[in-house]
Write a protein that holds these residues in place. Structure first.
Motif, PDB file in Angstrom:
ATOM      1  N   GLN A  92       0.865  -1.113  -0.092  1.00  0.00           N
ATOM      2  CA  GLN A  92      -0.158   0.001  -0.008  1.00  0.00           C
ATOM      3  C   GLN A  92       1.027   1.325   0.111  1.00  0.00           C
ATOM      4  N   SER A  93       0.565   2.253  -0.852  1.00  0.00           N
ATOM      5  CA  SER A  93       1.369   3.421  -0.849  1.00  0.00           C
ATOM      6  C   SER A  93       0.359   4.611  -0.778  1.00  0.00           C
ATOM      7  N   ILE A  94       0.544   5.445   0.099  1.00  0.00           N
ATOM      8  CA  ILE A  94      -0.316   6.617   0.262  1.00  0.00           C
ATOM      9  C   ILE A  94       0.503   8.048   0.140  1.00  0.00           C
ATOM     10  N   ARG A  95      -0.044   8.811  -0.673  1.00  0.00           N
ATOM     11  CA  ARG A  95       0.866  10.226  -0.986  1.00  0.00           C
ATOM     12  C   ARG A  95      -0.094  11.372  -0.489  1.00  0.00           C
ATOM     13  N   CYS A  96       0.470  12.314   0.236  1.00  0.00           N
ATOM     14  CA  CYS A  96      -0.245  13.305   0.455  1.00  0.00           C
ATOM     15  C   CYS A  96      -0.124  14.414  -0.544  1.00  0.00           C
ATOM     16  N   ARG A 107       2.574  -6.062   3.959  1.00  0.00           N
ATOM     17  CA  ARG A 107       2.191  -7.323   4.840  1.00  0.00           C
ATOM     18  C   ARG A 107       1.938  -8.481   3.856  1.00  0.00           C
ATOM     19  N   VAL A 108       1.911  -9.663   4.606  1.00  0.00           N
ATOM     20  CA  VAL A 108       1.620 -10.803   4.109  1.00  0.00           C
ATOM     21  C   VAL A 108       0.233 -11.036   4.143  1.00  0.00           C
ATOM     22  N   GLU A 109      -0.479 -11.612   3.018  1.00  0.00           N
ATOM     23  CA  GLU A 109      -1.739 -12.157   3.111  1.00  0.00           C
ATOM     24  C   GLU A 109      -1.993 -13.544   2.648  1.00  0.00           C
ATOM     25  N   TYR A 110      -2.890 -14.288   3.210  1.00  0.00           N
ATOM     26  CA  TYR A 110      -3.227 -15.658   2.686  1.00  0.00           C
ATOM     27  C   TYR A 110      -4.234 -15.707   1.801  1.00  0.00           C
ATOM     28  N   CYS A 111      -4.155 -16.410   0.650  1.00  0.00           N
ATOM     29  CA  CYS A 111      -5.362 -16.784  -0.200  1.00  0.00           C
ATOM     30  C   CYS A 111      -4.905 -18.062  -0.736  1.00  0.00           C
ATOM     31  N   LEU A 112      -6.261 -18.550  -1.333  1.00  0.00           N
ATOM     32  CA  LEU A 112      -6.059 -19.778  -2.303  1.00  0.00           C
ATOM     33  C   LEU A 112      -6.549 -19.452  -3.653  1.00  0.00           C
ATOM     34  N   PRO A 113      -5.443 -19.176  -4.766  1.00  0.00           N
ATOM     35  CA  PRO A 113      -5.742 -18.630  -5.946  1.00  0.00           C
ATOM     36  C   PRO A 113      -6.450 -19.853  -6.596  1.00  0.00           C
TER      37      PRO A 113
END
Length: 127
Positions: A92-96, A107-113
């Motif tokens: 994630q990238s947020i710029r003012c 971060r790490v997320e887990y999924c079943l593709p």
């Protein structure tokens, strides 16, 4: 404890014609309050529960201590078999707009593709 028994059964089954029954996972889930009768839980929650148990088993087998920092724990999880098979990095990238300050996180997320090919023609599948 139940996951340890499950992994022991998997290890014992290696090299034999014997398989590990799926009821062991179902039994483990049945003992979890989230999956009790009358509660609402879906397939994604079941997958996340199974993966969390597998990650906990990997961590304890790898000598992870409870005092490990979040970053150290996440690094170990990424390097585990579960992390390699089911893990993905979510950035994630947020710029003012005013000061142009840039804030990035990952971060790490887990999924079943899963790939669905229902209703696709042979030509569409080849593309």
């Amino acid at each position: 404890v139940e996951m340890v028994r499950f992994f022991q059964e998997v290890q014992e089954a290696k090299g034999t014609m014997r398989s590990v029954s799926a009821y062991k996972i179902a039994e483990l889930m049945h003992r979890n309050k989230e999956f009790a009768h009358g509660r609402q839980a879906d397939a994604h929650e079941a997958l996340m529960f199974i993966l969390s148990q597998l990650l906990a088993g990997c961590s304890s087998a790898g000598g992870s201590s409870p005092s490990s920092s979040y970053a150290e724990q996440e690094k170990r999880e990424r390097g585990s078999l579960v992390g390699h098979v089911f893990g993905m990095d979510l950035g994630q990238s947020i710029r003012c707009r005013t000061c142009k300050n840039d804030c990035k996180s990952a971060r790490v997320e887990y999924c079943l593709p899963l790939a669905s090919t229902l209703g696709m023609t042979e030509k569409q599948l080849e593309a």
